[in-house]
Design an enzyme around this catalytic site. Structure first.
Site, PDB file in Angstrom:
ATOM      1  N   ASP A  81       0.861  -1.169   0.000  1.00  0.00           N
ATOM      2  CA  ASP A  81       0.000   0.000   0.000  1.00  0.00           C
ATOM      3  C   ASP A  81       0.919   1.248   0.000  1.00  0.00           C
ATOM      4  O   ASP A  81       2.108   1.138   0.294  1.00  0.00           O
ATOM      5  CB  ASP A  81      -0.829  -0.129   1.285  1.00  0.00           C
ATOM      6  CG  ASP A  81      -1.539   1.106   1.675  1.00  0.00           C
ATOM      7  OD1 ASP A  81      -2.356   1.570   0.891  1.00  0.00           O
ATOM      8  OD2 ASP A  81      -1.287   1.602   2.791  1.00  0.00           O
ATOM      9  N   PHE A  82       0.360   2.413  -0.328  1.00  0.00           N
ATOM     10  CA  PHE A  82       1.219   3.612  -0.371  1.00  0.00           C
ATOM     11  C   PHE A  82       1.126   4.430   0.933  1.00  0.00           C
ATOM     12  O   PHE A  82       2.043   4.399   1.751  1.00  0.00           O
ATOM     13  CB  PHE A  82       0.865   4.476  -1.597  1.00  0.00           C
ATOM     14  CG  PHE A  82       1.781   5.661  -1.742  1.00  0.00           C
ATOM     15  CD1 PHE A  82       3.056   5.514  -2.254  1.00  0.00           C
ATOM     16  CD2 PHE A  82       1.372   6.928  -1.318  1.00  0.00           C
ATOM     17  CE1 PHE A  82       3.923   6.599  -2.342  1.00  0.00           C
ATOM     18  CE2 PHE A  82       2.227   8.017  -1.414  1.00  0.00           C
ATOM     19  CZ  PHE A  82       3.501   7.847  -1.924  1.00  0.00           C
ATOM     20  N   ASP A  83      -0.017   5.132   1.122  1.00  0.00           N
ATOM     21  CA  ASP A  83      -0.132   6.032   2.290  1.00  0.00           C
ATOM     22  C   ASP A  83      -0.157   5.247   3.589  1.00  0.00           C
ATOM     23  O   ASP A  83      -0.962   4.324   3.758  1.00  0.00           O
ATOM     24  CB  ASP A  83      -1.410   6.877   2.178  1.00  0.00           C
ATOM     25  CG  ASP A  83      -1.345   7.849   1.020  1.00  0.00           C
ATOM     26  OD1 ASP A  83      -0.768   8.919   1.180  1.00  0.00           O
ATOM     27  OD2 ASP A  83      -1.862   7.502  -0.064  1.00  0.00           O
ATOM     28  N   ASP A 127      -1.828  -0.502   5.742  1.00  0.00           N
ATOM     29  CA  ASP A 127      -2.226   0.053   7.044  1.00  0.00           C
ATOM     30  C   ASP A 127      -3.724   0.302   7.187  1.00  0.00           C
ATOM     31  O   ASP A 127      -4.216   0.437   8.294  1.00  0.00           O
ATOM     32  CB  ASP A 127      -1.509   1.386   7.289  1.00  0.00           C
ATOM     33  CG  ASP A 127      -2.063   2.492   6.395  1.00  0.00           C
ATOM     34  OD1 ASP A 127      -2.218   2.237   5.177  1.00  0.00           O
ATOM     35  OD2 ASP A 127      -2.362   3.582   6.905  1.00  0.00           O
TER      36      ASP A 127
HETATM   37  O1  LIG Z   1      -4.456   2.710  -0.159  1.00  0.00           O
HETATM   38  P1  LIG Z   1      -3.604   3.869   0.272  1.00  0.00           P
HETATM   39  O2  LIG Z   1      -2.391   4.062  -0.565  1.00  0.00           O
HETATM   40  O3  LIG Z   1      -3.276   3.816   1.747  1.00  0.00           O
HETATM   41  O4  LIG Z   1      -4.532   5.140   0.050  1.00  0.00           O
HETATM   42  C1  LIG Z   1      -5.601   5.407   0.986  1.00  0.00           C
HETATM   43  C2  LIG Z   1      -5.885   6.886   0.962  1.00  0.00           C
HETATM   44  O5  LIG Z   1      -4.622   7.533   1.188  1.00  0.00           O
HETATM   45  C3  LIG Z   1      -4.620   8.953   1.184  1.00  0.00           C
HETATM   46  O6  LIG Z   1      -5.248   9.396   2.373  1.00  0.00           O
HETATM   47  C4  LIG Z   1      -4.514   9.013   3.536  1.00  0.00           C
HETATM   48  O7  LIG Z   1      -3.218   9.640   3.515  1.00  0.00           O
HETATM   49  C5  LIG Z   1      -3.250  11.079   3.579  1.00  0.00           C
HETATM   50  C6  LIG Z   1      -1.822  11.566   3.455  1.00  0.00           C
HETATM   51  O8  LIG Z   1      -1.004  10.994   4.424  1.00  0.00           O
HETATM   52  C7  LIG Z   1      -3.925  11.510   4.893  1.00  0.00           C
HETATM   53  O9  LIG Z   1      -3.976  12.931   4.973  1.00  0.00           O
HETATM   54  C8  LIG Z   1      -5.339  10.914   4.970  1.00  0.00           C
HETATM   55  O10 LIG Z   1      -5.928  11.227   6.212  1.00  0.00           O
HETATM   56  C9  LIG Z   1      -5.243   9.387   4.819  1.00  0.00           C
HETATM   57  O11 LIG Z   1      -6.524   8.784   4.831  1.00  0.00           O
HETATM   58  C10 LIG Z   1      -5.234   9.490  -0.086  1.00  0.00           C
HETATM   59  O12 LIG Z   1      -5.375  10.890  -0.010  1.00  0.00           O
HETATM   60  C11 LIG Z   1      -6.577   8.823  -0.418  1.00  0.00           C
HETATM   61  O13 LIG Z   1      -6.983   9.212  -1.708  1.00  0.00           O
HETATM   62  C12 LIG Z   1      -6.397   7.313  -0.407  1.00  0.00           C
HETATM   63  O14 LIG Z   1      -7.637   6.680  -0.669  1.00  0.00           O
END
Ligand SMILES: O=P(O)(O)OC[C@H]1O[C@H](O[C@H]2O[C@H](CO)[C@@H](O)[C@H](O)[C@H]2O)[C@H](O)[C@@H](O)[C@@H]1O
Length: 271
Positions: free
Chosen positions: A34-36, A214
């Site tokens: 996963d990224f974020d 995560d």
């Molecule tokens: O599947 P992921 O790569 O984990 O993406 C899930 C969402 O990630 C991002 O939001 C999350 O990260 C942001 C930056 O750290 C944070 O501000 C936010 O509260 C988190 O939920 C992204 O902006 C979404 O589009 C993704 O769906």
């Protein structure tokens, strides 16, 4: 699908031994990350999210290992994700598995493609209904959208969630999903990150799968990986993953271990 009820133990030597044993009898390794919150630390502004330099370096090393397939599987749009990771040889999946880009090109789940007009109109409605809420932003990701509440005052968060749910419930073909201080608006199609795990496994049937993530959406990938492969939760909550690491720095340690294990005991390259 019922929510998991068990917490996972912290990554330890015993778990690493199990992975090493699985790799020894596997025909390759598939790593889905996963990224974020996994490769990149969580930050307030989604535009500022950046992969840890050590994670980028180790991903590069894994991509360069012939027996290893690397995929980054995210809720972000495919273009946004590719630009942030910036590595060739990686399989990219955006919008929680609705869009995929691999060696054979790009593909999008047809039903999701068909819902983009509805989604555009819904994003407009959400932007206008939530315009006065301080700190609230709507991220338009083409096939899906995200309503962000991380910077919304605590007292207004439930109103944002209720408004978003009410708007989306009134629209045919879209649905809300929970996430980390976000509400995800997705087309109502039964596709998640598990689709990408299954796709990659079809291409490399004997490979051992490791899925690392995560957020709630990563549970789909953990369920697809386990029990033949391994799910790794970043954080701590009830999960289908078999082990957990605390944060993206913990992911760095895991990636480093994979790089050195695959170098010392190369798993079979694809025939
Ligand atoms: O599947 P992921 O790569 O984990 O993406 C899930 C969402 O990630 C991002 O939001 C999350 O990260 C942001 C930056 O750290 C944070 O501000 C936010 O509260 C988190 O939920 C992204 O902006 C979404 O589009 C993704 O769906």
């Amino acid at each position: 699908m019922s929510a998991p009820t068990d917490r996972a133990p912290r990554l330890d030597h015993e778990w690493l031994s199990r992975v090493r044993a699985a790799l020894a009898s596997a025909d390759g390794l598939i790593v889905c990350l996963d990224f974020d919150g996994t490769l990149a630390p969580i930050v307030e502004d989604p535009d500022d999210a950046t992969m840890l330099p050590a994670n980028r370096r180790l991903l590069r090393e894994l991509v360069d290992t012939p027996s290893v397939t690397v995929a980054v599987v995210s809720g972000r749009s495919l273009d946004d994700l590719r630009a942030r990771v910036g590595l060739t040889g990686v399989h990219y999946a955006g919008n929680h598995g609705l869009a995929f880009e691999g060696p054979d090109g790009r593909e999008v789940v047809e039903a999701a493609q068909g819902a983009t007009r509805t989604l555009d109109a819904t994003v407009e409605t959400l932007e206008s209904r939530l315009a006065d809420v301080p700190g609230c932003t709507v991220e338009d990701k083409g096939l899906t959208a995200t309503v962000h509440t991380r910077c919304v005052p605590e007292s207004a968060v439930s109103t944002v969630r209720e408004t978003t749910t009410a708007v989306v419930d009134a629209v045919d073909g879209l649905e809300c999903h929970p996430g980390k201080q976000i509400v995800e608006v997705r087309p109502a199609v039964a596709v998640g990150k598990d689709r990408i795990v299954d796709r990659l496994r079809e291409r490399r049937p004997g490979a051992c799968v490791l899925a690392v993530g995560d957020d709630i959406t990563d549970e789909d990938a953990f369920r697809a990986a386990e029990p033949a492969g391994f799910g790794v939760l970043v954080g701590d909550r009830p999960t289908a993953a078999s082990v957990r690491v605390p944060d993206p720095q913990g992911v760095t340690l895991l990636l480093g271990w994979l790089v050195s294990t695959c170098a010392r005991h190369p798993v079979q390259p694809p025939s």
